[in-house]
Each structure stands twice: as C-alpha cells, then as structure tokens.
Design a protein around this motif. Structure first.
Motif, PDB file in Angstrom:
ATOM      1  N   SER A 170      41.056  41.505  28.017  1.00 14.98           N
ATOM      2  CA  SER A 170      40.529  40.215  28.452  1.00 14.98           C
ATOM      3  C   SER A 170      40.318  39.276  27.267  1.00 14.98           C
ATOM      4  CB  SER A 170      39.205  40.441  29.189  1.00 14.98           C
ATOM      5  OG  SER A 170      38.630  39.229  29.550  1.00 14.98           O
ATOM      6  N   LYS A 172      39.639  47.532  28.505  1.00 14.51           N
ATOM      7  CA  LYS A 172      39.643  46.435  29.480  1.00 14.51           C
ATOM      8  C   LYS A 172      39.046  45.170  28.876  1.00 14.51           C
ATOM      9  CE  LYS A 172      39.636  49.163  33.719  1.00 14.51           C
ATOM     10  NZ  LYS A 172      38.947  49.462  34.976  1.00 14.51           N
ATOM     11  N   ASP A 213      46.169  48.889  33.794  1.00 16.92           N
ATOM     12  CA  ASP A 213      47.605  48.634  33.683  1.00 16.92           C
ATOM     13  C   ASP A 213      47.724  47.269  33.019  1.00 16.92           C
ATOM     14  OD1 ASP A 213      50.236  47.696  34.239  1.00 16.92           O
ATOM     15  OD2 ASP A 213      50.335  48.831  36.100  1.00 16.92           O
ATOM     16  N   ALA A 270      46.438  41.790  31.886  1.00 19.82           N
ATOM     17  CA  ALA A 270      46.164  42.883  32.817  1.00 19.82           C
ATOM     18  C   ALA A 270      47.065  42.701  34.030  1.00 19.82           C
ATOM     19  CB  ALA A 270      44.704  42.867  33.227  1.00 19.82           C
ATOM     20  N   ASN A 271      47.591  43.806  34.542  1.00 23.16           N
ATOM     21  CA  ASN A 271      48.427  43.783  35.743  1.00 23.16           C
ATOM     22  C   ASN A 271      47.612  44.297  36.917  1.00 23.16           C
ATOM     23  OD1 ASN A 271      50.847  43.065  34.265  1.00 23.16           O
ATOM     24  ND2 ASN A 271      50.843  45.151  33.507  1.00 23.16           N
ATOM     25  N   LYS A 272      47.947  43.825  38.104  1.00 20.93           N
ATOM     26  CA  LYS A 272      47.272  44.335  39.299  1.00 20.93           C
ATOM     27  C   LYS A 272      47.621  45.804  39.462  1.00 20.93           C
ATOM     28  CE  LYS A 272      47.077  40.051  41.857  1.00 20.93           C
ATOM     29  NZ  LYS A 272      47.353  39.362  43.107  1.00 20.93           N
ATOM     30  N   SER A 273      46.605  46.610  39.782  1.00 21.99           N
ATOM     31  CA  SER A 273      46.853  48.032  39.980  1.00 21.99           C
ATOM     32  C   SER A 273      45.780  48.622  40.871  1.00 21.99           C
ATOM     33  CB  SER A 273      46.880  48.777  38.640  1.00 21.99           C
ATOM     34  OG  SER A 273      45.570  48.953  38.156  1.00 21.99           O
ATOM     35  N   ASP A 274      46.005  49.831  41.297  1.00 19.24           N
ATOM     36  CA  ASP A 274      45.018  50.552  42.102  1.00 19.24           C
ATOM     37  C   ASP A 274      44.406  51.704  41.305  1.00 19.24           C
ATOM     38  OD1 ASP A 274      47.193  52.203  42.003  1.00 19.24           O
ATOM     39  OD2 ASP A 274      47.379  52.469  44.163  1.00 19.24           O
TER      40      ASP A 274
END
Length: 133
Positions: free
Chosen positions: A44, A40, A77, A66-70
C-alpha cells in the motif's frame, strides 16, 4: 526451500511462464502472520514505486499493486512492474509458522501472468501433511 516450475505447452519447447516457489519458516505462527501484515502495508505504501539494491545492483520499481484475491487475511496477491518493463506477479500466503511465496513471470516478462492457485494449495497440503507426522 526454493523450486522453479516452467510451464511449456504440450508439443512446444518454448516456455510460456515460469513460477518460482519459495517456502520459509518464521520463529512462530504470530511472526509469520505479522510478516504478511507488514507486506500488505508495504504494498500500500509503495504503490508509486521505489528503488532497491539487491546483491549490489540497483533496480527501479515503477509500481506495486495489490490484486483482487480470495486469500483472506493470511495472504496477499500483488504485482510489481520494474522501470525496465519487467512484470512479476506474486502470491504470499502464511500457513502456520511458514510463509509460501510464489512468483509468476511470462517468458517475455512484459505482461502479468497469474499465480496458479494449484501451486499455493499444493504447498499448503504438503505443509499440512508434514505437520501430521
């Protein structure tokens, strides 16, 4: 462990997407957790691109996002776009001392395609089942 999964629409012989599934083990659960945290941070830090030399060949990465994810704290992601135009999306998820990595690419490699959540949850279930034995 590594496995290729090719998605081909019914009645067609032309694939629309390819997924590469990879499972690796860390020395411990905390080491696996740390590898996701480090990834992560790298995503960034490397957003505007970088060069890499896997197998002696230099590849230029145009962008990393970075992609939005849960996926929460134990997963990430993200998408990588190479300078030559190839686009690959990845999901990396930690499960115990294991790290699940799935990449997704379209047949043309010129657009991003999401990693199906079923692939990640399916691997998590297999790891749970193996741990119960």
């Amino acid at each position: 462990m590594r496995r290729d999964i090719i998605k081909t629409p019914e009645g067609s012989q032309t694939p629309t997407a390819e997924y590469l599934l990879s499972l690796s083990s860390a020395k411990s659960e905390s080491a696996a957790e740390q590898s996701v945290k480090d990834l992560k941070k790298a995503i960034s830090a490397c957003g505007s691109g970088f060069e890499t030399t896997p197998s002696g060949l230099t590849s230029k990465i145009r962008s990393v996002a970075a992609n939005k994810s849960d996926l929460g704290d134990d997963g990430v992601d993200f998408s990588i776009e190479y300078r030559m135009g190839k686009k690959v999306r990845y999901v990396v998820k930690q499960k115990g001392a294991s790290v699940i990595r799935v990449s997704a690419v379209t047949a043309s490699s010129l657009e991003f395609v999401a990693v199906p959540s079923e692939l990640v949850t399916g691997q998590e279930k297999k790891l749970d089942k193996a741990a119960d034995k």
